[in-house]
Structures are given as structure tokens and as C-alpha cells.
Scaffold this active site. Structure first.
Site, PDB file in Angstrom:
ATOM      1  N   HIS A  43       0.843  -1.187   0.000  1.00  0.00           N
ATOM      2  CA  HIS A  43       0.000   0.000   0.000  1.00  0.00           C
ATOM      3  C   HIS A  43       0.887   1.249   0.000  1.00  0.00           C
ATOM      4  CE1 HIS A  43      -2.381  -3.281   1.681  1.00  0.00           C
ATOM      5  NE2 HIS A  43      -3.476  -2.623   1.345  1.00  0.00           N
ATOM      6  N   ASN A 215      -8.451  10.851   3.863  1.00  0.00           N
ATOM      7  CA  ASN A 215      -8.175  10.978   2.423  1.00  0.00           C
ATOM      8  C   ASN A 215      -9.386  10.607   1.573  1.00  0.00           C
ATOM      9  OD1 ASN A 215      -8.203   8.093   2.075  1.00  0.00           O
ATOM     10  ND2 ASN A 215      -6.050   7.992   2.682  1.00  0.00           N
ATOM     11  N   ILE A 217     -10.664   7.902   0.639  1.00  0.00           N
ATOM     12  CA  ILE A 217     -10.500   6.833  -0.341  1.00  0.00           C
ATOM     13  C   ILE A 217     -10.448   5.495   0.391  1.00  0.00           C
ATOM     14  CG2 ILE A 217      -8.908   5.761  -2.004  1.00  0.00           C
ATOM     15  CD1 ILE A 217     -10.390   8.102  -3.178  1.00  0.00           C
ATOM     16  N   HIS A 290      -4.089   3.001  -3.452  1.00  0.00           N
ATOM     17  CA  HIS A 290      -4.261   2.449  -2.102  1.00  0.00           C
ATOM     18  C   HIS A 290      -3.560   1.108  -1.911  1.00  0.00           C
ATOM     19  CE1 HIS A 290      -6.094   1.356   1.704  1.00  0.00           C
ATOM     20  NE2 HIS A 290      -6.489   0.209   1.159  1.00  0.00           N
ATOM     21  N   HIS A 500     -27.590 -17.521  24.691  1.00  0.00           N
ATOM     22  CA  HIS A 500     -26.593 -17.302  25.734  1.00  0.00           C
ATOM     23  C   HIS A 500     -25.836 -18.579  26.107  1.00  0.00           C
ATOM     24  CE1 HIS A 500     -28.372 -13.405  26.021  1.00  0.00           C
ATOM     25  NE2 HIS A 500     -27.687 -13.073  27.099  1.00  0.00           N
TER      26      HIS A 500
END
Length: 693
Positions: A43, A215, A217, A290, A500
Site C-alpha cells: 500500500h 483521504n 478513499i 491504495h 446465551h
């Protein structure tokens, strides 16, 4: 004007000015680009965008000594956007952080050399795709699952406040460090960051600063596809001080925002920074910057825009000296002054100093386990959660840094410390922590506390493990001594019904490498389990406890509960056993009753209590053969949970009395009858194995 043209214009001007700051920032950017490109994976965009932010924080504010990266009062830097790992790796390399091995010894090597950066994401390298604690010196916590680092940072900030409240004295400020986090849009979307931010705001943790890279994105494109809230207003509602930085490239504005954080003493700070992902590249502002390499041509074009030589992994003369000096010249004197203060503290405050030295060394006080109770035989017995509370309260008297709490369930999990105050904004010395109904954040916070020298625990019902599996898994990856206390461990929950009643949870916990899952069978096994947990501390433990009362076995008749330390042991035996009954937790007493019935019927049986598969598998082959001899193939495992995994112990000739469905809402006795957890059924299954031999 495009971002590439803007970058080129700015670099030309800075080249004329001879700006070492800009050269350093662009070194971070280009190292990140080159590493991702060479690995053909990673990235690049976020490191490129946030290089000025990282540079400003590290060079002007972070109190950190690269020559002693384990200094206890150092500021912590957490990269919650773990996919941007090359930003952190570049900072570590340029800062000249020195490597420390797993035993805490300096190796004489840099934490990360340029060659290490060149081996980004390669097998065996010190630069894995996401930062890993213990693997790379300078990495404070393992990040990658978004939001995890945010939660860890709250635990780190809490730990600093607790340590300061307990050990600081007038004139001796041993603990006053800050915690900084870089986080992004993905972190803000994850629920754990919201849970953690809510806790931090409630506790007014003014030593905590999150820097949010907005950003806009994500992998799929613009965040507008799924995320358009006003994050700043959300954090204002959490009680944070919110500061805006319009341009991530504006180092002056960033420095002013960080200075505002340092001046804020009544709440955590949230710095909202607007950046352009992949800044200066042809892919700037696009999701294409990215999660994939920029491409050879785009890397070349970006370097040209920066005014950068067309060289790979190029570090200009003076950059390392400048950045290392900026970090070290501030951090080293602070660390040396701290060590001098600690030396004086030992002379003036000898008792707390002795305690602190043990804490920092990861050691325990002599005789720490002397007050752990033993429990007399009692057919009625007590719930293992009640026994757990008694044992825990005995231990914290001598190990006060064993701290933690629950996700709003302490009265049920029995993890409250009797007579102790609560850890709150007006009392950071409190020993009872209230995480609220926030299981995921609780797990992340507990890990952060453990990363900061404390022995921390969190508790909830076992069925709610599902909400916090990520931090449990991360605690195992990091080999942390975090303790997870899970009560209400089976269909024994009864009337609350299948929502539960945990079924698959034990199997999924046992599947996590490095996690010790212990399910004690009675009060004395609980005591032995807690003793083993605290005595070890080199890996996380899930301690599984019952809601219902369990008989306390007569240890003069049956084997000592000390066998818990081996994970599995022979509890009751016969000469030349024909069948072996293996059980955990509440089913151990059931196995003992079935053993006695078989014995009365002339069947030689053995009972093996198997509270921890993890510990049992670490034993020698000879020990395991003595417990589960290969010659005895008639074996019955008994556990009120899913059957998955028990075949490793019962083999193809054995059977499991377990759960193949979810539970039901009814009194426990009715459920035991319905699902076959009775003496008669266990005896029947055992005899059926002998009949088929």
C-alpha cells in the site's frame, strides 16, 4: 494544477532553499514507493500522503530514544492503519532505532537496515506486510485489522495513567508519556474505534492523540460510497478536543495541532488531517494508489515530480543524520534524566520502587501465591466463576498490577476486586475497570494495557467471545500475557436459552495458535489455573468458568489439582483400566460419578481431567502415554460443547458426549437429561464401547 505539478513546483522551490526537512519527507515517500514496487505488493498511497505528518510528529514531538527503544516512559506511536507499514518502517530506519531481541538485549544492529526495507513483505524479513510486535523493534503493537490499533492505544493511555497514579510521587514524575495514533477512514468505519473512542472520552485521557488521515478513499473507491458522516462532530460528542489540519503537507499547521494536544489536559485530542492519497503521483487521489504498487512508469513519473533521482531506495546525504538527530537529541536527554530520577526514587521511595522494578522486569513478588485459597471437599460446591473471584482477589493483594474488569458484567463474572475503587477520570488509581458493553474494545484495550507492562484481564460471558475474537487472536499473535475470563460457559446457563449458551466457542478458542484455553473442573482446579496463568505470562489465556455450582472434589481420594499445570492428568484410576473418561469443566464431576458407577458395576475405568489441550500438548510423549495409553482405545470425552476436535483424544474407536445442536431454554437439570449429560448415559456410552471390542 494537478497534484503532480504542485509537487514538482514545491520540490523545485525547496531544492533551491536546501530544505533538509523536505528531503527527509520525500525520502520517506520514495522508500515506501520503492519497497511496495519491488515486492509487487503493498500500500504505497498512505505513506506518501502521511510522510509529512509522520516526519513532523517524530522529529518535533515524539519523546523517544532510538538507542533505547524499550525505555518505559517513551511516547508510544501506533500505526493503526497497519497497511501503511512502509511509513513506519521508513521512520524506524531513518530514526536509527537500535534492535532489541526477544530477551530484551541489544543486538548491536539497526532495527531496520536499508536491506530490510528492500526485503519488504518477503519470507523471513523484518518488514512484514503489516507491523508485528516482537518481530520488529520500534513496532509497539501488531496492527492490520483496522481499528485494532485505536483500541490498543486507549489501553496504553490507561496504563500510563494507572502507573502514574500508583508510582509517581512529588518531584518524581516517572510516568508522563503520551500515546499517538495514525488512523484512517477504515479505522473510523470499524465499530471498535467508536467503542474505544467512547471509553477514552469518558475517562478524559488527555495523554491520547489520534491523528485521523481523512483521504476519503477506500479500496472500492470514494468513501462516499458508504461513509459520509462528520467524524469531527462525532468525536466532539465523545468528549474529545478536535483540531483540523486542512493540508497534510502543511508541517507548520501539523506542529501547531500537536502543540495544541500537548496543552490539552482535560480530554483526548483528535487531529483531523486532510490528505491526498498517493500525493504527487499520477494516481494521486485514486483508489488505485491504495492497495497496489504504483507501477514502474508511475514511480518514475512521481520521482520526477519530486525532483528525485531515478534511483531505487535512494537516501540523500544528511537525511539519516538529520532525522536521527532530531529524534535522538530530544529523546536521549529525556531518557537519561528519567533514569536518574528512577535511581533517586529507589533511594527515597524504596517500597514502591521494589514493586515497580518487578513490574517492569515482568517478575513476580516472592511468595506471591501464598494466599491462593484451597477449597475443602464439598458435594454441593461452588460455581467456578465464584472460585475464580476468590482466587483473583487473593492474588491481587500481592500482584497489584494484575488489573482489569468486565464488559459490564463484573457482578456475574466475579472479577471485581473487593474493596477497591473504580478506575475513573477522577481516580486513575482505581483497580476495577469498567469497559461498558463494549466487548471488542475491551479486548483491544486489555491488549494495550498488557503491552504497557500491566498484567491485564477482561471478562464477559463465553458466548460474547464472538464480539471480541479479533483482539483475542491478536493477543496470541503478539504472545501477550492477556487473560480472558469467560463465564457462563455451557448449556448450564439454562433458562437464558441458546442465545446465551455457547456451543462452538471452546473449539474456536482451541483453534487459535498460542492461546491457552483452560476449563477447570472444580474450585481447586480454578486455583491451580490462576496460579499457572500468572506464573507464566508468556502467552494469553482464556479461562472458562461455570455459572452453576460444581462439586469440589475430595483431593484425598482423587489426584491433586496441581495436574492442571500439565493440561491433562489422571484424576481417578483403576488397575489396568478398560475405559477412559475424559472431561473438562463442569463435566469432570459427571465423569467421576460415572467412574464410580462403572467401578461398582465391575468395570475398571480411568478419569482424565483435561482442562487445557494447549498445556497437555506441550508434555512429553511419555507423560501423554501415561495419561492416555494407546492400549486403551475405549475412550469417552464429555463436554457440554461442540464435539469438534475431540477425535484427537478419543480416536476412531471412541465416542463424544457433546453438543451437535444449539441448546434450549430450560432449567439445567432438564437440559442435562435432554442432551445426555447424565451418569446413566455416560455409563451406557462407556459400556457400549466395551461391548464392541
Amino acid at each position: 494544477m494537478s497534484d503532480t505539478e504542485t509537487a514538482a513546483r514545491d520540490v523545485d522551490q525547496l531544492k533551491e532553499d536546501g530544505s533538509i526537512e523536505r528531503l527527509t519527507i520525500d525520502t520517506i515517500r520514495t522508500l515506501s514507493m520503492d519497497a511496495v514496487q519491488k515486492a509487487n505488493s503493498g500500500h504505497p498511497g498512505t505513506p506518501m500522503a502521511l510522510a509529512p505528518v509522520g516526519y513532523t510528529l517524530w522529529s518535533q514531538f515524539l519523546r523517544y530514544d532510538p538507542s533505547k527503544p524499550d525505555w518505559p516512559n517513551r511516547d508510544r506511536f501506533v500505526l493503526s492503519v497497519g497497511h501503511a507499514s512502509m511509513l513506519l518502517y521508513s521512520l524506524i530506519h531513518l530514526a536509527g532505532i537500535e534492535e532489541i531481541d526477544r530477551d530484551g538485549n541489544k543486538t548491536g544492529k539497526p532495527a531496520l537496515s536499508l536491506e530490510d526495507l528492500e526485503n519488504f513483505r518477503q519470507l523471513g524479513s523484518k518488514t512484514p506486510g503489516h507491523p508485528e510486535y516482537r518481530h520488529t523493534t520500534g513496532v509497539e503493537t501488531t496492527t492490520g485489522p483496522l481499528g485494532a490499533g485505536c483500541g490498543n492505544s486507549v489501553g496504553m493511555a490507561i496504563a500510563e495513567r494507572w502507573l502514574a497514579a500508583r508510582y509517581n510521587r512529588p518531584g518524581f514524575d516517572l510516568f508522563d508519556h503520551d500515546v499517538y495514533v495514525l488512523c484512517g477512514d477504515g479505522d473510523m468505519m470499524e465499530g471498535v474505534s467508536a467503542e474505544a473512542a467512547s471509553i477514552a472520552g469518558h475517562l478524559k485521557l488527555s495523554n491520547l492523540c489520534w491523528i485521523y488521515d481523512s483521504n476519503q478513499i477506500s479500496i472500492e473507491g470514494s468513501t462516499d460510497l458508504a461513509f459520509d458522516e462528520d467524524v469531527g462532530k462525532r468525536f466532539e460528542a465523545y468528549g474529545w478536543n478536535v483540531v483540523h489540519v486542512v493540508d497534510a503537507n502543511d508541517c507548520v499547521a501539523m506542529a501547531q495541532a500537536l502543540a495544541a494536544f500537548r496543552k490539552t489536559d482535560d480530554r483526548p485530542t483528535f487531529i483531523l488531517v486532510h490528505s491526498v492519497i498517493g500525493w504527487g503521483s499520477p494516481r494521486a487521489g485514486s483508489e488505485k494508489a491504495h492497495g497496489e504498487p504504483l507501477g514502474v512508469d508511475n514511480v518514475k513519473a512521481t520521482k520526477a515530480a519530486y525532483g528525485w533521482p531515478d534511483k531505487d531506495f535512494y537516501v540523500p546525504d544528511g537525511v539519516v543524520e538529520h532525522f536521527n538527530g532530531a529524534v535522538a537529541d530530544r529523546g536521549r536527554p529525556l531518557r537519561e534524566a528519567w533514569e536518574a530520577t528512577l535511581a533517586s526514587y529507589r533511594e527515597t521511595w524504596s517500597d514502591p520502587a521494589k514493586e515497580l522494578d518487578l513490574l517492569l522486569a515482568g517478575k513476580l513478588p516472592e511468595g506471591w501465591d501464598a494466599d491462593i485459597p484451597t477449597f475443602d471437599a464439598d458435594p454441593k460446591g461452588i460455581a467456578s466463576r465464584d472460585a475464580g473471584g476468590k482466587v483473583l482477589n487473593a492474588i491481587v493483594k500481592t500482584v497489584p498490577w494484575l488489573v482489569g474488569g468486565s464488559a459490564d458484567l463484573a457482578p456475574s463474572t466475579k472479577t471485581d476486586i473487593k474493596g477497591a475503587e473504580s478506575f475513573e477520570a477522577n481516580n486513575y488509581a482505581g483497580a476495577n475497570f469498567h469497559f461498558g458493553v463494549r466487548e471488542h474494545a475491551m479486548g483491544a484495550v486489555v491488549n494495550g494495557m498488557t503491552l504497557s507492562h500491566l498484567r491485564s484481564y477482561g471478562s464477559t460471558f463465553l458466548v460474547f467471545l464472538d464480539y471480541m475474537r479479533a483482539p483475542v487472536r491478536l493477543s496470541a499473535i503478539m504472545e501477550l500475557g492477556s487473560t480472558w475470563v469467560y463465564t457462563h460457559d455451557s448449556i448450564g446457563v439454562g433458562e437464558d436459552g441458546p442465545t446465551h449458551q455457547p456451543i462452538e466457542h471452546l473449539a474456536t478458542l482451541r483453534a487459535i495458535p498460542g492461546l491457552d484455553t483452560i476449563r477447570p473442573g472444580d474450585a481447586n482446579e480454578v486455583a491451580a489455573a490462576w496460579k499457572a496463568i500468572v506464573n507464566d505470562g508468556q502467552h494469553p489465556t482464556a479461562l472458562i468458568l461455570s455459572r452453576q455450582a460444581l462439586p469440589t472434589l475430595d483431593r484425598t481420594k482423587y489426584a491433586s489439582a496441581d495436574g492442571v499445570a500439565q493440561g491433562g492428568y489422571v484424576l481417578a484410576d483403576s488397575d489396568d483400566p478398560q475405559v477412559i473418561l475424559i472431561a473438562t469443566g463442569s463435566e469432570v464431576s459427571l465423569a467421576v460419578e460415572a467412574y464410580e458407577k462403572l467401578k461398582a458395576d465391575g468395570v475398571a475405568a480411568r478419569v482424565v481431567s483435561m482442562p487445557s489441550w494447549f498445556r497437555y500438548e506441550k508434555q512429553s510423549d511419555a507423560y501423554k502415554e501415561s495419561v492416555l495409553p494407546k492400549s486403551v482405545t475405549a475412550r469417552v470425552a464429555i463436554e457440554m460443547a461442540g464435539e469438534l476436535g475431540w477425535d484427537r483424544y478419543v480416536g476412531s474407536a471412541g465416542k463424544v458426549v457433546g453438543m451437535a445442536t444449539f441448546g434450549a431454554s430450560a432449567p439445567i437439570a432438564k437440559l442435562q437429561d435432554k442432551f445426555g449429560f447424565t451418569v446413566d448415559n455416560v455409563v451406557k456410552v462407556a459400556k457400549s464401547l466395551l461391548e464392541t471390542k
